[in-house]
Design a protein around this motif. Structure first.
Motif, PDB file in Angstrom:
ATOM      1  N   GLY A   1      -5.947 -32.107  -7.642  1.00  0.00           N
ATOM      2  CA  GLY A   1      -5.361 -31.398  -6.500  1.00  0.00           C
ATOM      3  C   GLY A   1      -4.231 -32.174  -5.848  1.00  0.00           C
ATOM      4  O   GLY A   1      -3.934 -33.315  -6.209  1.00  0.00           O
ATOM      5  N   GLN A   2      -3.587 -31.518  -4.876  1.00  0.00           N
ATOM      6  CA  GLN A   2      -2.465 -32.126  -4.157  1.00  0.00           C
ATOM      7  C   GLN A   2      -2.409 -31.538  -2.754  1.00  0.00           C
ATOM      8  O   GLN A   2      -2.675 -30.350  -2.560  1.00  0.00           O
ATOM      9  CB  GLN A   2      -1.145 -31.829  -4.874  1.00  0.00           C
ATOM     10  N   THR A   3      -2.055 -32.379  -1.792  1.00  0.00           N
ATOM     11  CA  THR A   3      -1.827 -31.940  -0.419  1.00  0.00           C
ATOM     12  C   THR A   3      -0.392 -32.255  -0.063  1.00  0.00           C
ATOM     13  O   THR A   3       0.086 -33.369  -0.300  1.00  0.00           O
ATOM     14  CB  THR A   3      -2.788 -32.652   0.554  1.00  0.00           C
ATOM     15  N   LEU A   4       0.309 -31.277   0.493  1.00  0.00           N
ATOM     16  CA  LEU A   4       1.689 -31.442   0.946  1.00  0.00           C
ATOM     17  C   LEU A   4       1.736 -31.206   2.450  1.00  0.00           C
ATOM     18  O   LEU A   4       1.192 -30.211   2.937  1.00  0.00           O
ATOM     19  CB  LEU A   4       2.619 -30.443   0.257  1.00  0.00           C
ATOM     20  N   HIS A   5       2.407 -32.099   3.172  1.00  0.00           N
ATOM     21  CA  HIS A   5       2.598 -31.935   4.610  1.00  0.00           C
ATOM     22  C   HIS A   5       4.101 -31.846   4.852  1.00  0.00           C
ATOM     23  O   HIS A   5       4.834 -32.811   4.578  1.00  0.00           O
ATOM     24  CB  HIS A   5       1.984 -33.105   5.384  1.00  0.00           C
ATOM     25  N   ILE A   6       4.560 -30.702   5.347  1.00  0.00           N
ATOM     26  CA  ILE A   6       5.994 -30.476   5.558  1.00  0.00           C
ATOM     27  C   ILE A   6       6.419 -31.206   6.824  1.00  0.00           C
ATOM     28  O   ILE A   6       5.831 -31.021   7.887  1.00  0.00           O
ATOM     29  CB  ILE A   6       6.305 -28.963   5.673  1.00  0.00           C
TER      30      ILE A   6
ATOM     31  N   GLY B   1       3.201 -15.294  -9.029  1.00  0.00           N
ATOM     32  CA  GLY B   1       4.422 -14.796  -8.407  1.00  0.00           C
ATOM     33  C   GLY B   1       4.465 -14.935  -6.895  1.00  0.00           C
ATOM     34  O   GLY B   1       5.473 -14.633  -6.274  1.00  0.00           O
ATOM     35  N   THR B   2       3.382 -15.405  -6.306  1.00  0.00           N
ATOM     36  CA  THR B   2       3.359 -15.622  -4.860  1.00  0.00           C
ATOM     37  C   THR B   2       4.273 -16.784  -4.497  1.00  0.00           C
ATOM     38  O   THR B   2       4.276 -17.811  -5.169  1.00  0.00           O
ATOM     39  CB  THR B   2       1.923 -15.943  -4.388  1.00  0.00           C
ATOM     40  N   VAL B   3       5.077 -16.601  -3.432  1.00  0.00           N
ATOM     41  CA  VAL B   3       5.878 -17.690  -2.878  1.00  0.00           C
ATOM     42  C   VAL B   3       5.494 -17.813  -1.410  1.00  0.00           C
ATOM     43  O   VAL B   3       5.600 -16.867  -0.638  1.00  0.00           O
ATOM     44  CB  VAL B   3       7.391 -17.449  -3.036  1.00  0.00           C
ATOM     45  N   ILE B   4       5.012 -18.991  -1.033  1.00  0.00           N
ATOM     46  CA  ILE B   4       4.605 -19.296   0.330  1.00  0.00           C
ATOM     47  C   ILE B   4       5.758 -20.004   1.021  1.00  0.00           C
ATOM     48  O   ILE B   4       6.425 -20.845   0.423  1.00  0.00           O
ATOM     49  CB  ILE B   4       3.359 -20.206   0.320  1.00  0.00           C
ATOM     50  N   ILE B   5       5.980 -19.680   2.289  1.00  0.00           N
ATOM     51  CA  ILE B   5       6.977 -20.365   3.107  1.00  0.00           C
ATOM     52  C   ILE B   5       6.214 -21.234   4.095  1.00  0.00           C
ATOM     53  O   ILE B   5       5.313 -20.753   4.795  1.00  0.00           O
ATOM     54  CB  ILE B   5       7.879 -19.359   3.842  1.00  0.00           C
ATOM     55  N   ALA B   6       6.551 -22.525   4.143  1.00  0.00           N
ATOM     56  CA  ALA B   6       5.878 -23.453   5.048  1.00  0.00           C
ATOM     57  C   ALA B   6       6.911 -24.205   5.872  1.00  0.00           C
ATOM     58  O   ALA B   6       7.994 -24.528   5.379  1.00  0.00           O
ATOM     59  CB  ALA B   6       4.997 -24.417   4.266  1.00  0.00           C
ATOM     60  N   ARG B   7       6.535 -24.493   7.104  1.00  0.00           N
ATOM     61  CA  ARG B   7       7.447 -25.134   8.049  1.00  0.00           C
ATOM     62  C   ARG B   7       6.894 -26.482   8.524  1.00  0.00           C
ATOM     63  O   ARG B   7       5.716 -26.772   8.309  1.00  0.00           O
ATOM     64  CB  ARG B   7       7.668 -24.189   9.223  1.00  0.00           C
ATOM     65  N   PRO B   8       7.729 -27.275   9.209  1.00  0.00           N
ATOM     66  CA  PRO B   8       7.274 -28.587   9.667  1.00  0.00           C
ATOM     67  C   PRO B   8       5.955 -28.500  10.438  1.00  0.00           C
ATOM     68  O   PRO B   8       5.751 -27.600  11.251  1.00  0.00           O
ATOM     69  CB  PRO B   8       8.416 -29.062  10.572  1.00  0.00           C
ATOM     70  N   GLY B   9       5.079 -29.442  10.113  1.00  0.00           N
ATOM     71  CA  GLY B   9       3.763 -29.495  10.741  1.00  0.00           C
ATOM     72  C   GLY B   9       2.690 -28.770   9.953  1.00  0.00           C
ATOM     73  O   GLY B   9       1.503 -28.976  10.194  1.00  0.00           O
ATOM     74  N   GLU B  10       3.084 -27.935   9.005  1.00  0.00           N
ATOM     75  CA  GLU B  10       2.104 -27.209   8.195  1.00  0.00           C
ATOM     76  C   GLU B  10       1.728 -28.033   6.972  1.00  0.00           C
ATOM     77  O   GLU B  10       2.545 -28.776   6.425  1.00  0.00           O
ATOM     78  CB  GLU B  10       2.643 -25.841   7.795  1.00  0.00           C
ATOM     79  N   THR B  11       0.484 -27.873   6.546  1.00  0.00           N
ATOM     80  CA  THR B  11      -0.060 -28.602   5.405  1.00  0.00           C
ATOM     81  C   THR B  11      -0.568 -27.601   4.387  1.00  0.00           C
ATOM     82  O   THR B  11      -1.241 -26.631   4.745  1.00  0.00           O
ATOM     83  CB  THR B  11      -1.198 -29.536   5.860  1.00  0.00           C
ATOM     84  N   ILE B  12      -0.246 -27.832   3.127  1.00  0.00           N
ATOM     85  CA  ILE B  12      -0.625 -26.938   2.033  1.00  0.00           C
ATOM     86  C   ILE B  12      -1.471 -27.726   1.052  1.00  0.00           C
ATOM     87  O   ILE B  12      -1.094 -28.827   0.641  1.00  0.00           O
ATOM     88  CB  ILE B  12       0.618 -26.373   1.307  1.00  0.00           C
ATOM     89  N   TYR B  13      -2.610 -27.157   0.668  1.00  0.00           N
ATOM     90  CA  TYR B  13      -3.470 -27.780  -0.334  1.00  0.00           C
ATOM     91  C   TYR B  13      -3.404 -26.955  -1.608  1.00  0.00           C
ATOM     92  O   TYR B  13      -3.551 -25.734  -1.573  1.00  0.00           O
ATOM     93  CB  TYR B  13      -4.914 -27.858   0.161  1.00  0.00           C
ATOM     94  N   THR B  14      -3.175 -27.618  -2.731  1.00  0.00           N
ATOM     95  CA  THR B  14      -3.196 -26.987  -4.048  1.00  0.00           C
ATOM     96  C   THR B  14      -4.409 -27.512  -4.797  1.00  0.00           C
ATOM     97  O   THR B  14      -4.542 -28.724  -4.992  1.00  0.00           O
ATOM     98  CB  THR B  14      -1.908 -27.317  -4.829  1.00  0.00           C
ATOM     99  N   PRO B  15      -5.311 -26.623  -5.218  1.00  0.00           N
ATOM    100  CA  PRO B  15      -6.532 -27.081  -5.903  1.00  0.00           C
ATOM    101  C   PRO B  15      -6.251 -27.716  -7.266  1.00  0.00           C
ATOM    102  O   PRO B  15      -5.188 -27.495  -7.860  1.00  0.00           O
ATOM    103  CB  PRO B  15      -7.352 -25.808  -6.081  1.00  0.00           C
ATOM    104  N   PRO B  16      -7.211 -28.472  -7.782  1.00  0.00           N
ATOM    105  CA  PRO B  16      -7.059 -29.085  -9.096  1.00  0.00           C
ATOM    106  C   PRO B  16      -6.709 -28.054 -10.171  1.00  0.00           C
ATOM    107  O   PRO B  16      -7.289 -26.959 -10.210  1.00  0.00           O
ATOM    108  CB  PRO B  16      -8.440 -29.690  -9.375  1.00  0.00           C
TER     109      PRO B  16
END
Length: 133
Positions: free
Chosen positions: A57-62, A74-89
């Protein structure tokens, strides 16, 4: 405690990115049993990763700009500063900047014990996939 010197900023490898991307390694495993890695990644407008996945997995913090994050469905997520996205293994995905703005994120992932040791890099993201939002 140990103060570690800053490692030089490096340009992201062309096989892993489209456009200009700059990497700062912040933390890597230091002792037996540790696996955590932390990188600061800066994307120029329009830059993005290739398709890839992470064994653990991976965690991204914008931290700056607006991030685009895409999945194979085909999903595209938009994330802004302060948001955190987790991608599973194992989930194949990409992330990058919008066409008009810089973007920076902190990337946290664990190194696995088997190759590819953290990230499995795949093909470049097509303009069609990148522009799907």
């Amino acid at each position: 405690m140990i103060i570690e010197p800053k490692t030089p900023t490096g340009k992201g490898p062309a096989g892993w990115f489209t456009g200009d991307v700059w990497l700062d390694v912040i933390a890597t495993p230091k002792a037996d049993g540790q696996r955590a890695n932390l990188n600061r990644v800066r994307f120029t407008p329009g830059a993005r990763t290739a398709w890839h996945s992470h064994d653990l997995g991976q965690t991204l913090h914008i931290t700056e700009g607006v991030a685009l994050l895409g999945t194979r469905d085909g999903t595209v997520i938009i994330a802004r500063p302060g948001e955190t996205i987790y991608t599973p293994p194992g989930e194949e995905h990409w992330h990058g900047a919008t066409p008009t703005d810089f973007m920076e994120h902190l990337a946290v992932y664990d190194t696995s014990s088997e190759p590819p040791l953290g990230a499995n890099w795949l093909e470049q993201v097509s303009d069609e996939d990148y522009n799907r939002r």
